[in-house]
Structures are given as structure tokens and as C-alpha cells.
Design an enzyme around this catalytic site. Structure first.
Site, PDB file in Angstrom:
ATOM      1  N   CYS A 198      30.655  16.897  54.841  1.00 27.23           N
ATOM      2  CA  CYS A 198      30.664  17.024  53.385  1.00 27.23           C
ATOM      3  C   CYS A 198      30.696  15.647  52.729  1.00 27.23           C
ATOM      4  O   CYS A 198      31.229  14.692  53.287  1.00 27.23           O
ATOM      5  CB  CYS A 198      31.893  17.819  52.938  1.00 27.23           C
ATOM      6  SG  CYS A 198      31.704  19.570  53.304  1.00 27.23           S
ATOM      7  N   CYS A 209      27.154  19.806  51.573  1.00 23.65           N
ATOM      8  CA  CYS A 209      28.356  20.363  50.940  1.00 23.65           C
ATOM      9  C   CYS A 209      29.165  19.269  50.262  1.00 23.65           C
ATOM     10  O   CYS A 209      28.955  18.081  50.538  1.00 23.65           O
ATOM     11  CB  CYS A 209      29.193  21.121  51.958  1.00 23.65           C
ATOM     12  SG  CYS A 209      29.708  20.131  53.342  1.00 23.65           S
TER      13      CYS A 209
HETATM   14  C1  LIG Z   1      34.578  15.080  48.941  1.00 24.83           C
HETATM   15  O1  LIG Z   1      34.722  14.461  47.680  1.00 24.83           O
HETATM   16  C2  LIG Z   1      35.606  15.168  46.831  1.00 24.83           C
HETATM   17  C3  LIG Z   1      35.568  14.511  45.443  1.00 24.83           C
HETATM   18  O2  LIG Z   1      35.570  13.121  45.559  1.00 24.83           O
HETATM   19  C4  LIG Z   1      37.010  15.165  47.442  1.00 24.83           C
HETATM   20  O3  LIG Z   1      37.903  15.892  46.604  1.00 24.83           O
HETATM   21  C5  LIG Z   1      36.948  15.798  48.820  1.00 24.83           C
HETATM   22  O4  LIG Z   1      38.195  15.714  49.448  1.00 24.83           O
HETATM   23  C6  LIG Z   1      35.901  15.121  49.679  1.00 24.83           C
HETATM   24  N1  LIG Z   1      35.750  15.848  50.918  1.00 24.83           N
HETATM   25  C7  LIG Z   1      35.736  15.260  52.096  1.00 24.83           C
HETATM   26  C8  LIG Z   1      35.568  16.129  53.291  1.00 24.83           C
HETATM   27  O5  LIG Z   1      35.836  14.036  52.226  1.00 24.83           O
END
Ligand SMILES: *[C@@H]1O[C@H](CO)[C@@H](O)[C@H](O)[C@H]1NC(C)=O
Ligand SMILES: *[C@@H]1O[C@H](CO)[C@@H](O)[C@H](O)[C@H]1NC(C)=O
Ligand SMILES: *[C@@H]1O[C@H](CO)[C@@H](O)[C@H](O)[C@H]1NC(C)=O
Length: 309
Positions: A122, A203
Site C-alpha cells: 500500500c 491500495c
Molecule cells: C499509507 O498512507 C496513509 C496516509 O499517509 C497512512 O495513514 C497509512 O498508514 C499508510 N499505510 C501504510 C501501509 O504505510
């Protein structure tokens, strides 16, 4: 008696010699005949291959695909584990070999897509349109992002071409159909499917790098991004889309985030319930452009107002 014996030996030797000469002559004749025959065959096959406008299949395609596959799976991303590069090559080959290169379907590539697909973390997907070089320079310098060409499928196929032909040997190394000649050619169908899969796998936050120095507009609905990728982002998985509009350093600033084509893109994405941000000349990417233009004003560390109070 000794004289007679000697004469018999000489006769024997002569017979042996003649035998060897005849055998050698027959061998030479056979070799010449075989080479003439195979040449004749090749001469017959080549003109039967269909003629197209795009470059033909990349020479040594099998070695290129296998080499890239092993390099990706063994050296770059060993964490992907059990990818079978031989099977991947076979399924690519079977998708197009001996087939009419204007009649390729998604079913032809389905086995390859399944064998080569892998998850994409993601927040890491980076889409691009008309920023090929810059986008890939960026993902090389920043391991936080992946373009389609940084996935196994895209990595294997990047800048490689291939197509089949109904006549032997089933692969056309001379020419392949352009998209304008027929839509369902091996490359177009492959990239459409690979792009769709790449978008579906995205994602979290996704980013897209567009070219603000293109006169016709940074966002084009006819591009792979505009026609396939945006419509295959899954709103249940993707939360936000960050748009970066990059201008060439010292080049024309044809469009910025407030431009017409970006507004069209934004409205398409908003309709699909994504949160949008847009940034002109996203600084981490611009710094890479500045490697080649260190003295340009856009590349100064401090703004002019600070430098000249
Ligand atoms: C992806 O980015 C969002 C917003 O910056 C954050 O809240 C989320 O934890 C991130 N996910 C990962 C898997 O790093
Ligand atoms: C195209 O391929 C499909 C199956 O691969 C076949 O059924 C169809 O007849 C082909 N069409 C043409 C025009 O060759
Ligand atoms: C924008 O497109 C032009 C023309 O294709 C190209 O020369 C230029 O390098 C591109 N700029 C960026 C930032 O990718």
C-alpha cells in the site's frame, strides 16, 4: 614370388585408396545437398511471414525474458519467493507463438498474468503518463515507489517487442503490427492487461506523475493511465490520489494543477470517491531534474526573495 606378392599389395592399397576417395566425395556431396536444401526451405518460409509496420520480435527474446525474470526474482526481490521463470516464459510464448498477431485475446495472457502477479505494498503505486524517464529515475532513487515497469510483469516486458506468425517458426522477428494496424496485437493486449492488474492491485495512497510541458494537456483520456488505470483503481482499497504535475526545467509550462485537463482528471476521480491532491513540481522529483540543470533558477536552494532581500 616376392615380386608377385608386392604387386598384390599394391593392388590392395589402390582399391582401398579409391574406396576412401569415393566415400569422401559422397560425404561432401551430402553436405552440399543438405545445405542447399535447408537454404531453399528458409528461402521459402521467410516471404510467407506477414509484413507489419512496427519493429519485429526482439532478438533472443527467450534469453531476455528469462534473464530479466531471474534477475528480478533472484536478485532484486528475493522476498517474492517461488516464481517459476521457465513456466513464466513458456506461458508468454504460448500466448502468441504461431498465432495471428491481430487476434490476441486476454484469455491468451491469463496464465501468464496469474503466474507473474505479486502483491504491491500500500501507498507505493506510482502511475505515470508522458514522464517515462523521470518517473523511473525517481523509483530507482526512491524505493518507496513502484511503477508498472518495477513489477515483475512490466520489468520483463519493458522496451521488448514480440509477435507471432501462423507460419514456421511461429515468431516474426522481422515486423510486428502497430496499434494503428490492429488493436488486438500481442503488445497492446499485454500492456492493457498488465496496466489493469497494476491498477487493481493499488491500495492506500497512490501517486501519478504527469507532464505539464505537453501542449495538448498533462492528462489525456486516450493514455493508458486515462483510459485503463484510473477506471480500475478500487475505491474500497485506494483512499487518495496524489497528482504531481512536473514541468521540464526551463521548458514550457503548458499546464499546472489549475489547468483544464487536470480539472477533468480531478472530476473523474472525485466521481469515483477518491480524495485528490495536486502539486506542481513536486520537490523530491524536481531535485532529480535539477541534477541535470543545477544552475537553473528553479533549482536554487533558496528562493529569490530570500537571496536578494
Ligand atoms: C499509507 O498512507 C496513509 C496516509 O499517509 C497512512 O495513514 C497509512 O498508514 C499508510 N499505510 C501504510 C501501509 O504505510
Ligand atoms: C481469433 O481467435 C479465436 C480464438 O483464439 C478464434 O476462435 C477466431 O476464429 C479467430 N478469429 C480470426 C479472425 O482469426
Ligand atoms: C514531457 O514530454 C516531453 C515530450 O514528450 C519530453 O521531452 C519531456 O522529457 C517530458 N517531461 C517530463 C518531465 O517527463
Amino acid at each position: 614370388m616376392p615380386f608377385q606378392q608386392g604387386s598384390a599389395r599394391t593392388r590392395q592399397r589402390t582399391v582401398l585408396l579409391v574406396g576412401i576417395v569415393v566415400l569422401l566425395a559422397a560425404l561432401v556431396l551430402a553436405v552440399v545437398l543438405a545445405s542447399v536444401l535447408t537454404h531453399g526451405e528458409r528461402g521459402e518460409v521467410a516471404p510467407k511471414m506477414l509484413k507489419w509496420k512496427d519493429r519485429g520480435t526482439t532478438k533472443n527474446l527467450q534469453e531476455v525474458i528469462l534473464g530479466r525474470c531471474y534477475s528480478y526474482v533472484m536478485a532484486r526481490y528475493p522476498e517474492l519467493g517461488d516464481k517459476d521463470c521457465l513456466k513464466i516464459w513458456e506461458s508468454l510464448k504460448h500466448a502468441f507463438i504461431y498465432k495471428d498477431p491481430c487476434n490476441i485475446t486476454s484469455e491468451d495472457y491469463q496464465p501468464l498474468m496469474e503466474l507473474a502477479s505479486h502483491p504491491i505494498p500500500c501507498n507505493k503505486s506510482l502511475f505515470w503518463s508522458k514522464t517515462n524517464d523521470l518517473a523511473h529515475r525517481y523509483t530507482k532513487s526512491n524505493q518507496n515507489f513502484l511503477t508498472l515497469e518495477d513489477t515483475l510483469l512490466g520489468y520483463m516486458a519493458d522496451r521488448v517487442s514480440w509477435c507471432g506468425d501462423p507460419s514456421a517458426p511461429g515468431i516474426n522477428y522481422e515486423s510486428c503490427p502497430k496499434r494503428s494496424e490492429c488493436e488486438s496485437n500481442p503488445s497492446s493486449v499485454f500492456w492493457k492487461m498488465a496496466s489493469k492488474m497494476f491498477a487493481e492491485a493499488a491500495c492506500g495512497v497512490v501517486q501519478v506523475m504527469l507532464n505539464g510541458s505537453i501542449e495538448a494537456g498533462a492528462f489525456r483520456s486516450s493514455s493508458i493511465f486515462g483510459s485503463i488505470e484510473i477506471f480500475n483503481l478500487n475505491p474500497d482499497k485506494v483512499s487518495a490520489v496524489h497528482i504531481w504535475v512536473m514541468h521540464d526545467i526551463g521548458g514550457p509550462q503548458s499546464e499546472s494543477c489549475s489547468g483544464h485537463s487536470i480539472k477533468r482528471l480531478t472530476s473523474i476521480l472525485e466521481e469515483r470517491n477518491f480524495k485528490i491532491t495536486c502539486e506542481d513540481n513536486y520537490r523530491p522529483v524536481q531535485l532529480l531534474q535539477c541534477v541535470y540543470n543545477p544552475d537553473h533558477t528553479d533549482c536554487r536552494l533558496c528562493t529569490n526573495t530570500m537571496a536578494n532581500p
